[in-house]
Design a protein around this motif. Structure first.
Motif, PDB file in Angstrom:
ATOM      1  N   VAL A 162       0.842  -1.205   0.000  1.00  0.00           N
ATOM      2  CA  VAL A 162       0.000   0.000   0.000  1.00  0.00           C
ATOM      3  C   VAL A 162       0.872   1.248   0.000  1.00  0.00           C
ATOM      4  O   VAL A 162       0.611   2.209  -0.738  1.00  0.00           O
ATOM      5  CB  VAL A 162      -0.958  -0.013   1.208  1.00  0.00           C
ATOM      6  CG1 VAL A 162      -1.636   1.327   1.404  1.00  0.00           C
ATOM      7  CG2 VAL A 162      -1.995  -1.109   1.045  1.00  0.00           C
ATOM      8  N   MET A 163       1.921   1.242   0.812  1.00  0.00           N
ATOM      9  CA  MET A 163       2.825   2.389   0.873  1.00  0.00           C
ATOM     10  C   MET A 163       3.530   2.594  -0.459  1.00  0.00           C
ATOM     11  O   MET A 163       3.697   3.740  -0.906  1.00  0.00           O
ATOM     12  CB  MET A 163       3.873   2.153   1.954  1.00  0.00           C
ATOM     13  CG  MET A 163       3.831   2.994   3.198  1.00  0.00           C
ATOM     14  SD  MET A 163       2.800   4.395   3.217  1.00  0.00           S
ATOM     15  CE  MET A 163       3.949   5.605   3.709  1.00  0.00           C
ATOM     16  N   ALA A 164       3.966   1.522  -1.096  1.00  0.00           N
ATOM     17  CA  ALA A 164       4.636   1.634  -2.392  1.00  0.00           C
ATOM     18  C   ALA A 164       3.692   2.218  -3.437  1.00  0.00           C
ATOM     19  O   ALA A 164       4.084   3.071  -4.237  1.00  0.00           O
ATOM     20  CB  ALA A 164       5.149   0.265  -2.834  1.00  0.00           C
ATOM     21  N   GLY A 165       2.449   1.787  -3.428  1.00  0.00           N
ATOM     22  CA  GLY A 165       1.464   2.332  -4.361  1.00  0.00           C
ATOM     23  C   GLY A 165       1.210   3.805  -4.112  1.00  0.00           C
ATOM     24  O   GLY A 165       1.114   4.604  -5.051  1.00  0.00           O
ATOM     25  N   PHE A 166       1.102   4.171  -2.844  1.00  0.00           N
ATOM     26  CA  PHE A 166       0.881   5.579  -2.494  1.00  0.00           C
ATOM     27  C   PHE A 166       2.051   6.448  -2.919  1.00  0.00           C
ATOM     28  O   PHE A 166       1.862   7.538  -3.477  1.00  0.00           O
ATOM     29  CB  PHE A 166       0.643   5.698  -0.992  1.00  0.00           C
ATOM     30  CG  PHE A 166       0.507   7.110  -0.516  1.00  0.00           C
ATOM     31  CD1 PHE A 166      -0.609   7.859  -0.833  1.00  0.00           C
ATOM     32  CD2 PHE A 166       1.511   7.694   0.252  1.00  0.00           C
ATOM     33  CE1 PHE A 166      -0.732   9.166  -0.395  1.00  0.00           C
ATOM     34  CE2 PHE A 166       1.394   8.997   0.684  1.00  0.00           C
ATOM     35  CZ  PHE A 166       0.269   9.738   0.371  1.00  0.00           C
ATOM     36  N   LEU A 167       3.262   5.982  -2.683  1.00  0.00           N
ATOM     37  CA  LEU A 167       4.442   6.760  -3.059  1.00  0.00           C
ATOM     38  C   LEU A 167       4.581   6.861  -4.573  1.00  0.00           C
ATOM     39  O   LEU A 167       4.984   7.908  -5.092  1.00  0.00           O
ATOM     40  CB  LEU A 167       5.696   6.147  -2.440  1.00  0.00           C
ATOM     41  CG  LEU A 167       5.794   6.289  -0.917  1.00  0.00           C
ATOM     42  CD1 LEU A 167       7.010   5.533  -0.401  1.00  0.00           C
ATOM     43  CD2 LEU A 167       5.865   7.741  -0.510  1.00  0.00           C
ATOM     44  N   ALA A 168       4.236   5.800  -5.285  1.00  0.00           N
ATOM     45  CA  ALA A 168       4.277   5.853  -6.750  1.00  0.00           C
ATOM     46  C   ALA A 168       3.261   6.870  -7.264  1.00  0.00           C
ATOM     47  O   ALA A 168       3.559   7.665  -8.169  1.00  0.00           O
ATOM     48  CB  ALA A 168       3.997   4.472  -7.329  1.00  0.00           C
ATOM     49  N   LEU A 169       2.069   6.877  -6.686  1.00  0.00           N
ATOM     50  CA  LEU A 169       1.048   7.851  -7.071  1.00  0.00           C
ATOM     51  C   LEU A 169       1.514   9.271  -6.765  1.00  0.00           C
ATOM     52  O   LEU A 169       1.327  10.188  -7.572  1.00  0.00           O
ATOM     53  CB  LEU A 169      -0.255   7.554  -6.329  1.00  0.00           C
ATOM     54  CG  LEU A 169      -1.414   8.490  -6.607  1.00  0.00           C
ATOM     55  CD1 LEU A 169      -1.908   8.324  -8.040  1.00  0.00           C
ATOM     56  CD2 LEU A 169      -2.533   8.226  -5.627  1.00  0.00           C
TER      57      LEU A 169
END
Length: 50
Positions: free
Chosen positions: A27-34
């Motif tokens: 979830v954190m990786a997705g948020f940071l990518a966004l």
């Protein structure tokens, strides 16, 4: 003997045990990518306007 092993492996593959740490990391990786995409597009927009 081999059939028993493959059946046990198939049963183990069906039951996915989600670790809370792994879910949090994804979830954190997705948020940071966004966030990176939004920041890049905002920088491009500000550069084109200014």
């Amino acid at each position: 003997m081999k059939k028993e092993k493959t059946q046990k492996e198939n049963i183990q593959k069906k039951h996915k045990n989600y670790d809370k740490g792994q879910v949090f990391v994804k979830v954190m990786a997705g948020f940071l990518a966004l966030l990176m995409v939004v920041a890049t597009s905002a920088s491009l927009i500000f550069a084109l306007i200014g």
